[in-house]
Scaffold this motif. Structure first.
Motif, short mmCIF file in Angstrom:
data_model
loop_
_atom_site.label_atom_id
_atom_site.label_comp_id
_atom_site.label_asym_id
_atom_site.label_seq_id
_atom_site.Cartn_x
_atom_site.Cartn_y
_atom_site.Cartn_z
N GLN A 199 2.92 1.54 -3.06
CA GLN A 199 1.41 2.32 -4.50
C GLN A 199 0.64 3.44 -3.97
OE1 GLN A 199 -1.95 -0.37 -4.19
NE2 GLN A 199 -1.29 -2.32 -4.81
N ASP A 226 -1.53 -1.70 -9.88
CA ASP A 226 -1.45 -1.52 -9.19
C ASP A 226 -1.67 0.29 -8.97
OD1 ASP A 226 0.09 -3.25 -6.97
OD2 ASP A 226 0.82 -3.97 -8.61
N SER A 243 -4.92 0.01 -3.74
CA SER A 243 -5.37 0.10 -2.12
C SER A 243 -6.44 0.82 -1.56
CB SER A 243 -4.24 0.52 -1.18
OG SER A 243 -3.03 -0.59 -1.69
N GLU A 287 0.60 -1.70 0.25
CA GLU A 287 0.01 -0.33 0.29
C GLU A 287 0.51 1.17 -0.62
OE1 GLU A 287 -2.96 1.90 3.20
OE2 GLU A 287 -2.75 0.04 2.94
N SER A 299 -10.39 -0.26 -0.88
CA SER A 299 -10.13 0.18 1.06
C SER A 299 -11.61 1.44 0.81
CB SER A 299 -9.34 0.42 1.03
OG SER A 299 -9.09 2.11 0.83
#
Length: 273
Positions: free
Chosen positions: A142, A189, A162, A139, A166
């Motif tokens: 990224q 990513d 990420s 994360e 999320s």
């Protein structure tokens, strides 16, 4: 298919889908406003005329609901836009990993090889094996890459997977399109949104004149035409989506929409008053 499968010959509704893919290839190679694209559209028009004439003889157009649409639009050729005084150019993501800021980032994370493993529009794919070997937070890497890439020429937005997974993205039109594109098991990513009229001139190794794959108007504006089967003549100006086709056809047939359909019923299509 119509003849061999006896489509339209009984009381059960049949569905036939035809893709005219030459339009896509011609626009890629020559550009959507080229003479070649114009010639292709004229040929497509004649092909559709022959198809509808055949359907009329076999089934009857009064018994047929025709839907004409496209899956995307296309960017204009940079040279053409430049002649109109517009800022435009191609973007080369393969060079991003060599940028000074990325070299500094690799040094920060202890990378002695490429941090960006590959770019397949619209995603940056990082070297996850190396990230795991170095026991780094995927994360965090990224986010660091997204922050640097967002500063590059031609990049309008960089969103990490990420944040997408999320739910940590703004609730606006642009980010909604980004989120809708994401697939956890297939996506990369960092999702890259290039500035309007900027694109990667590469299609599976082939250098192209124009391409698509952006959220901007020229890429998302497509024809959506319903004709035949008691459809009234009308021109409607409204924001719609190609995902509305499946649920609208389901409504016409009086059946449940497909389980994965997320569009809305185009009520004006059903209005025969």
């Amino acid at each position: 298919v119509v003849t061999n499968e006896q489509l339209g010959q009984d009381e059960v509704t049949d569905y036939l889908s035809v893709s005219f893919s030459s339009t896509d290839y011609v626009s890629h190679i020559f550009g959507p406003s080229s003479l070649e694209a114009e010639d292709n559209m004229l040929r497509l028009d004649r092909t559709l005329a022959k198809l509808f004439t055949f359907i009329d003889k076999k089934v009857g157009l009064e018994n047929t609901l025709i839907v004409l649409a496209a899956d995307h639009g296309a960017a204009e050729v940079p040279a053409y836009l430049s002649s109109l005084g517009m800022k435009t150019d191609v973007v080369a993501p393969k060079e991003w990993d060599k940028a000074p800021s990325m070299k500094a980032l690799k040094k920060q994370f202890g990378f002695d090889t490429a941090l960006i493993k590959s770019y397949f529009h619209p995603y940056i794919y990082l070297d996850r094996d190396l990230i795991a070997t170095r026991k780094l937070s995927l994360e965090q890497v990224q986010k660091a890459v997204a922050m640097e890439v967002s500063k590059f020429d031609g990049v309008a937005l960089a969103v990490t997977s990420s944040n997408i997974e999320s739910g940590n993205t703004p609730d606006d039109y642009l980010h909604t399109l980004v989120v809708n594109n994401h697939s956890k098991n297939r996506s990369g990513d960092v999702y890259i949104v290039l500035e309007a009229h900027r694109f990667v001139a590469d299609m599976e190794g082939l250098t192209v004149a124009a391409t698509h794959g952006s959220p901007w108007g020229y890429d998302t504006y497509v024809p959506l035409i319903f004709a035949g089967f008691n459809i009234d003549d009308d021109t409607i100006y409204d924001r719609v989506s190609t995902t509305d086709i499946a649920v609208t056809l389901s409504a016409v047939l009086g059946i449940k929409a497909p389980s994965g359909a997320q569009g809305k019923i185009l009520e004006k299509v059903l209005d025969t008053d």
